[in-house]
Write an enzyme that holds these catalytic residues in place. Structure first.
Site, PDB file in Angstrom:
ATOM      1  CG  ASP A  37      22.141  13.545  29.307  1.00 34.99           C
ATOM      2  OD1 ASP A  37      22.662  14.246  28.415  1.00 34.99           O
ATOM      3  OD2 ASP A  37      22.733  12.584  29.834  1.00 34.99           O
ATOM      4  CG  ASN A  85      27.344  21.433  30.213  1.00 33.48           C
ATOM      5  OD1 ASN A  85      26.204  21.585  30.636  1.00 33.48           O
ATOM      6  ND2 ASN A  85      27.836  20.214  29.986  1.00 33.48           N
TER       7      ASN A  85
HETATM    8  C1  FPP Z   1      22.236  17.747  27.602  1.00 28.64           C
HETATM    9  O1  FPP Z   1      22.193  17.013  26.406  1.00 28.64           O
HETATM   10  C2  FPP Z   1      21.598  19.047  27.394  1.00 28.64           C
HETATM   11  C3  FPP Z   1      22.205  20.254  27.589  1.00 28.64           C
HETATM   12  C4  FPP Z   1      23.587  20.415  28.062  1.00 28.64           C
HETATM   13  C5  FPP Z   1      21.487  21.504  27.302  1.00 28.64           C
HETATM   14  C6  FPP Z   1      20.075  21.523  27.745  1.00 28.64           C
HETATM   15  C7  FPP Z   1      19.427  22.708  27.192  1.00 28.64           C
HETATM   16  C8  FPP Z   1      18.202  22.741  26.652  1.00 28.64           C
HETATM   17  C9  FPP Z   1      17.277  21.617  26.604  1.00 28.64           C
HETATM   18  C10 FPP Z   1      17.724  24.034  26.147  1.00 28.64           C
HETATM   19  C11 FPP Z   1      17.011  24.659  27.288  1.00 28.64           C
HETATM   20  C12 FPP Z   1      16.613  26.037  27.043  1.00 28.64           C
HETATM   21  C13 FPP Z   1      16.417  26.917  28.031  1.00 28.64           C
HETATM   22  C14 FPP Z   1      15.857  28.244  27.750  1.00 28.64           C
HETATM   23  C15 FPP Z   1      16.774  26.602  29.426  1.00 28.64           C
HETATM   24  P1  FPP Z   1      23.556  16.605  25.706  1.00 28.64           P
HETATM   25  O2  FPP Z   1      23.915  17.653  24.751  1.00 28.64           O
HETATM   26  O3  FPP Z   1      24.580  16.346  26.776  1.00 28.64           O
HETATM   27  O4  FPP Z   1      23.129  15.291  24.994  1.00 28.64           O
HETATM   28  P2  FPP Z   1      24.072  14.031  24.713  1.00 28.64           P
HETATM   29  O5  FPP Z   1      24.461  13.466  26.052  1.00 28.64           O
HETATM   30  O6  FPP Z   1      23.196  13.129  23.933  1.00 28.64           O
HETATM   31  O7  FPP Z   1      25.247  14.537  23.927  1.00 28.64           O
END
Ligand code: FPP
Length: 259
Positions: A37, A85
């Site tokens: 996250d 999501n």
């Molecule tokens: C949460 O951060 C992250 C995600 C929903 C996506 C996670 C994906 C990756 C790290 C890429 C992974 C790649 C592969 C190939 C599996 P957020 O966007 O919710 O962050 P925030 O809470 O700060 O908005």
């Protein structure tokens, strides 16, 4: 160079940081699961588009996959995209689906080299065709690998996992293949997406949020939780060692008393 020297050098770090010698290699968690996250906040703090946060998140993921393989972790699973999501802006969803597919294609040689077997948790049949195709290709190409299992939870929800297991079990009962009295915790587990894998011993969540976000609800009943304020794109192999160190300092009682 011996294996241990190689490992020492891979994890070499400033003396005041957590080092390999702080953890015990014979008491590692078998299954580490990560709620990655903070990609969005990482990007916003730099005045960048959220997309760049997800791209930076891929680099962290690659580092943690490599670190896990080197340490000898048996199962690493990560929460990449939840059933909730889909509510994100369409362009972000599209970007993530594209990122999953391109990253996977790019990293297939690494999985072959490191003997990593891919798994997916979640309803991947509902993903865009290209992503689905790449995921199926990844499963096929790594199916005979015998090293670490790397599981990506994509279009995964803990509640949905239980619902789809209940539906499959009900069908088995309806077809006379299973009696209601046969259904116990082991049978239920075998119908979950995580079937055949040990429950997570350690769940790491980055970015400091104190919640489970519908992740592996059944499977993490007795997992140790490690929550760090570090945002996922900043999470390094040393942060990973720190989480393992914290895990090894805990006494796991599973509802019993300390022996
Ligand atoms: C949460 O951060 C992250 C995600 C929903 C996506 C996670 C994906 C990756 C790290 C890429 C992974 C790649 C592969 C190939 C599996 P957020 O966007 O919710 O962050 P925030 O809470 O700060 O908005």
């Amino acid at each position: 160079m011996s294996i241990s020297q190689e490992l020492e050098s891979y994890f070499s770090c400033p003396p005041d940081d957590t080092s390999l010698s702080d953890i015990s290699l014979n008491r590692l968690p078998s299954h580490v699961s990560i709620i990655m996250d903070g990609n969005g906040r990482w990007a916003q703090a730099r005045g960048l588009d959220r997309a760049l946060g997800h791209k930076a998140g891929v680099s962290s993921l690659k580092e943690i996959v490599t670190a896990s393989v080197r340490l000898g972790i048996k199962v690493l699973s990560v929460y990449a995209f939840s059933t909730e999501n889909w509510k994100r802006p369409q362009h972000e969803v599209t970007l993530l689906m594209h990122l999953f597919a391109t990253t996977l294609v790019k990293e297939l040689p690494l999985f072959a080299q490191e003997n990593v077997r891919l798994r997916f948790f979640g309803n991947i049949d509902a993903l865009p065709a290209t992503t689905r195709k790449v995921f199926k290709q990844g499963l096929q190409q790594t199916q005979h690998n015998t090293g670490m299992v790397f599981a990506l939870a994509v279009n995964y929800g803990g509640r949905y996992d239980l619902v789809q297991a209940a539906q499959s079990i009900a069908t088995q009962v309806q077809d006379g293949k299973l009696k209601p009295s046969d259904i116990d915790e082991e049978v239920l587990s075998s119908y979950l997406y995580t079937s055949g894998l040990p429950d997570p011993d350690l769940v790491i969540r980055t970015s400091g949020e104190m919640r489970l976000s519908n992740y592996l609800l059944y499977q993490i009943a007795y997992s140790e939780l490690y929550i760090t304020k570090t945002l996922w794109p900043d999470f390094t192999k040393w942060d990973f060692l720190r989480a393992i160190k914290s895990y090894q300092e805990r006494t796991r009682r599973f509802g019993g008393v300390r022996s």
